[in-house]
Structures are given as structure tokens and as C-alpha cells.
Design an enzyme around this catalytic site. Structure first.
Site, PDB file in Angstrom:
ATOM      1  N   GLU A 242      21.833   9.208  43.918  1.00  0.00           N
ATOM      2  CA  GLU A 242      20.668   8.844  44.725  1.00  0.00           C
ATOM      3  C   GLU A 242      20.531   9.751  45.945  1.00  0.00           C
ATOM      4  OE1 GLU A 242      19.205   5.172  47.645  1.00  0.00           O
ATOM      5  OE2 GLU A 242      21.017   4.966  46.431  1.00  0.00           O
ATOM      6  N   ARG A 243      21.634   9.947  46.666  1.00  0.00           N
ATOM      7  CA  ARG A 243      21.566  10.762  47.873  1.00  0.00           C
ATOM      8  C   ARG A 243      21.176  12.201  47.563  1.00  0.00           C
ATOM      9  NH1 ARG A 243      26.952   7.767  49.441  1.00  0.00           N
ATOM     10  NH2 ARG A 243      26.095   6.100  50.745  1.00  0.00           N
ATOM     11  N   GLN A 336       3.655  18.773  67.627  1.00  0.00           N
ATOM     12  CA  GLN A 336       3.591  19.503  68.893  1.00  0.00           C
ATOM     13  C   GLN A 336       2.745  20.764  68.750  1.00  0.00           C
ATOM     14  OE1 GLN A 336       4.974  18.091  71.483  1.00  0.00           O
ATOM     15  NE2 GLN A 336       4.499  19.642  73.019  1.00  0.00           N
TER      16      GLN A 336
END
Length: 384
Positions: A242-243, A336
């Protein structure tokens, strides 16, 4: 480690990119504003083969590597990280997990409908008192003849409110701690199962997250995945994959933020010059690019590792930790660069920033993932 993509993987990536721009982008804003889950769109993802890339063809999938799964998630995440999260929970946490650990009968019963999008899958692990400490879960599964009776609750379950089938972890031998956990397949219409509520999130809106209840939920014994009391092996192996796979979502977020920022810096004028000529803007763009490329390489390394060294947890933990934190920074830098326009909801940048933050929390927090990396560096004796 071969970082090049095969012709099949490139074609799949390009097809996913085209689908995402044509089909997903038009509803991404509605998903966020209304917390709307596009179920019919999920079905179309299945029809195009995007929901079960690693599932063997005999069960309806494409039979490809985890790289293919990551490529799909990256392209979807560029336009809707929320939908990418739901697709990842379905295709990786549920379908891929079952394909690797289930019996042939279980695969035939559950995977074809998951592969083509007729049904939606989810994994139910986290509980109100068991988040990062996953093995401390309290949901019980008591054997009663040919069934198990599940009692307990689950929290923060991606796809939980809409899932047709779930892979659920419960304690079958509570006195044995981590060695007393088993995994079960539970259908939505099983008596005793219910969705307590859908949760309202800061980001990843449109990816349903819910609290689930199992109140005397009777599940046939043949729907137990793997041997009794050996669910922790299924759990940890699933978390590792999963990771690695979900690391592609922050990569997609960063890629979209960078592309939009470069284009804006080429067009926007201030003080009689394109803002791309200002060195501080150039520095931001360069840093965004560095973080994107480093994250992508870490993901590919993690994907290679889960195949060649499945017991190693550090590469996947490192990939998701670095990428998730980088995606938050990159999304904020994109806002930004765009100034006031970036802060407005007319652009997707503020949504991408909110979505990115979840990736530092889910699949084990950044803090827990760092522990995994450190303990693997230190070796035996430093597990606790």
C-alpha cells in the site's frame, strides 16, 4: 533496478492520462465542493481496466506489476487525488490484497466484480483506539460452527460508506496479541454490518470515509482470508505494498502543481517582466522539480523492493513519507507562485494542498514510517 517503463506500461499510463483529463477532470471540482462520489465514473474506470491492474487475468485483471498500479494512480491524482485515493483503496488494499492472499474460490467470488467496477472494495483495519498501533485492534471474531461472528467498529475507512465488499481484520485469539488476528471478507448486505456515519474531511473530499459497525455480523468460515490467527502477515504485507503504490498519489499532485506553476511563470507579468525571470520564482520551481523527481525515484525503488524483497518495510515507508511531505510543500509553493489567484477556489491548487496533507497521516503517519526506516537501519533488537 530498472527504472524504464515497458511499452505496455507506457501505453497504460497514456491511456490513464487521457481518461483522467477527459472523464475525471470535469467532475473533480464537484467532488470536492459537494463531497460527491462519482460511482458511475468508478464503473467506467473498471471498464477501461484501471481498477485491477495487478489482479491475474483469470479473475478479470491485467496481470501487471505494482508499477502499473502506481502509474494509474499518478495520472488520476493529477486531476483528483480524492478519486485516486478511492481507486487505490479498491485496487490495492482490497483487490490486490485478495489476489495475493485469498483462495481460488474467494478470488472467483469477489474479484471479477471488483475488476470491472460493478462492486467497490475497501479494507477495514483502523479503529477508534487502534490507528498507528494497528495490531491493538479490538474487533472480535468468535468461531460459531461454520461461521465467525464479528463484533466491533472501524474508523476512518476509505470507501467504507460505499463499499460492496470489505477485507476486515479482527481478533480471533485476543490473548495472543498480534498473533491472534485474522482477516475476513464481508459483504455489505451481511446482517449485523452497518455504516454508522460518513465523515466530513478537510481534504480528499469525494473519497468516502466512514465509521463501520459489526454487531453480531455472521461471516462464513470460508470467507476467512489466510489461516486463522495469521492475519498479521496479510496485514503487514498489505501495508507495505500500500505504501509503495500510494506513493504515486503525491507524485501526481506535485507533477500537476509544477506544470501549472511553470506555465504561470511563463505568462504572468509583474514590474514589466515575466515572473519566471525572477530568481526567487526560479528557485521555487527548481525545488519543486527536485522534490518531484526524488519522490518518483523513491516510489519506483519501493515498487521494485516489494516484489524482490517483500519483507523489507523501509523502502515503501521512505517513499510515502518523503513524497507526502514534499507534496504538501510543493502544493503550497504553487499557491505562492500564483499569488492571490492560487488562493482562490477557481484553481485546483488549494484543493491539491488540502488533499496532500492526508498522505502524511494515512497508511501509518509520517512519524510511524520514520520508525520503520530507523529500526530497519538499526537491525534486530531495536524493534521496540
Amino acid at each position: 533496478m530498472d527504472l524504464s517503463l515497458s511499452a505496455e506500461e507506457r501505453d497504460l499510463r497514456d491511456a490513464a492520462r487521457q481518461f483522467a483529463r477527459k472523464e475525471i477532470a470535469p467532475v473533480a471540482d464537484r467532488m470536492d465542493r459537494e463531497d460527491y462520489f462519482p460511482r458511475e465514473l468508478f464503473r467506467r474506470l473498471g471498464e477501461h481496466g484501471f481498477l485491477a491492474p495487478t489482479v491475474p487475468p483469470e479473475y478479470g485483471g491485467l496481470g501487471l506489476s505494482p508499477v502499473a498500479q502506481a502509474l494509474i494512480l499518478e495520472e488520476i491524482a493529477r486531476v483528483s487525488p480524492a478519486l485516486a485515493l478511492s481507486v487505490g483503496a479498491h485496487s490495492n488494499l482490497f483487490a490486490d490484497n485478495l489476489a495475493r492472499n485469498g483462495t481460488d474460490a474467494q478470488r472467483r467470488a469477489f474479484l471479477p466484480a471488483a475488476a470491472d467496477g460493478r462492486e467497490i472494495g475497501a479494507l477495514a483495519l483502523t479503529e477508534p483506539g487502534a490507528g498507528s498501533d494497528a495490531v491493538s485492534l479490538r474487533t472480535r471474531a468468535e468461531r460459531d460452527g461454520d461461521d465467525y461472528v464479528l463484533t466491533g467498529s472501524k474508523q476512518f475507512i476509505t470507501n467504507g460508506p460505499v463499499a460492496d465488499s470489505l477485507l476486515v481484520y479482527a481478533k480471533t485469539a485476543p490473548d495472543r496479541g498480534p498473533r491472534g488476528i485474522s482477516a475476513f471478507l464481508v459483504r455489505r448486505d451481511t446482517p449485523g454490518f452497518s455504516v454508522a456515519k460518513s465523515l466530513d474531511k478537510m481534504g480528499m473530499r469525494g473519497s468516502p470515509t466512514g465509521e463501520l459497525v459489526f454487531d453480531g455480523c455472521r461471516v462464513p468460515a470460508d470467507q476467512r482470508v489466510g489461516p486463522e490467527n495469521e492475519g498479521v502477515r496479510v496485514m503487514m504485507g498489505g501495508l507495505n505494498v500500500e505504501r509503495a503504490v500510494l506513493g504515486a498519489i503525491p507524485v501526481g499532485i506535485m507533477a500537476e502543481c509544477l506544470d501549472r506553476s511553470v506555465e504561470y511563470a511563463r505568462q504572468r507579468e509583474q514590474f514589466g517582466r515575466k515572473i519566471g525571470r525572477f530568481e526567487l520564482i526560479q528557485e521555487k520551481l527548481a525545488n519543486m522539480s527536485l522534490q518531484l523527481e526524488a519522490s518518483r525515484l523513491l516510489v519506483y525503488a519501493a515498487l521494485a523492493s516489494v516484489v524482490s524483497e517483500p519483507r523489507r518495510m523501509a523502502p515503501a515507508a521512505a517513499a510515502l513519507t518523503f513524497g507526502s511531505e514534499a507534496s504538501t510543500r510543493v502544493a503550497l509553493d504553487a499557491i505562492q507562485i500564483h499569488g492571490g489567484y492560487g488562493y482562490m477556489r477557481d484553481l485546483p491548487l488549494e484543493r491539491l494542498a488540502r488533499d496532500a496533507k492526508l498522505l502524511e497521516i494515512g497508511a501509518g503517519t509520517s512519524e510511524i514510517r520514520r520508525l520503520l526506516v530507523a529500526r530497519e537501519l538499526l537491525g534486530p533488537g531495536f524493534e521496540e
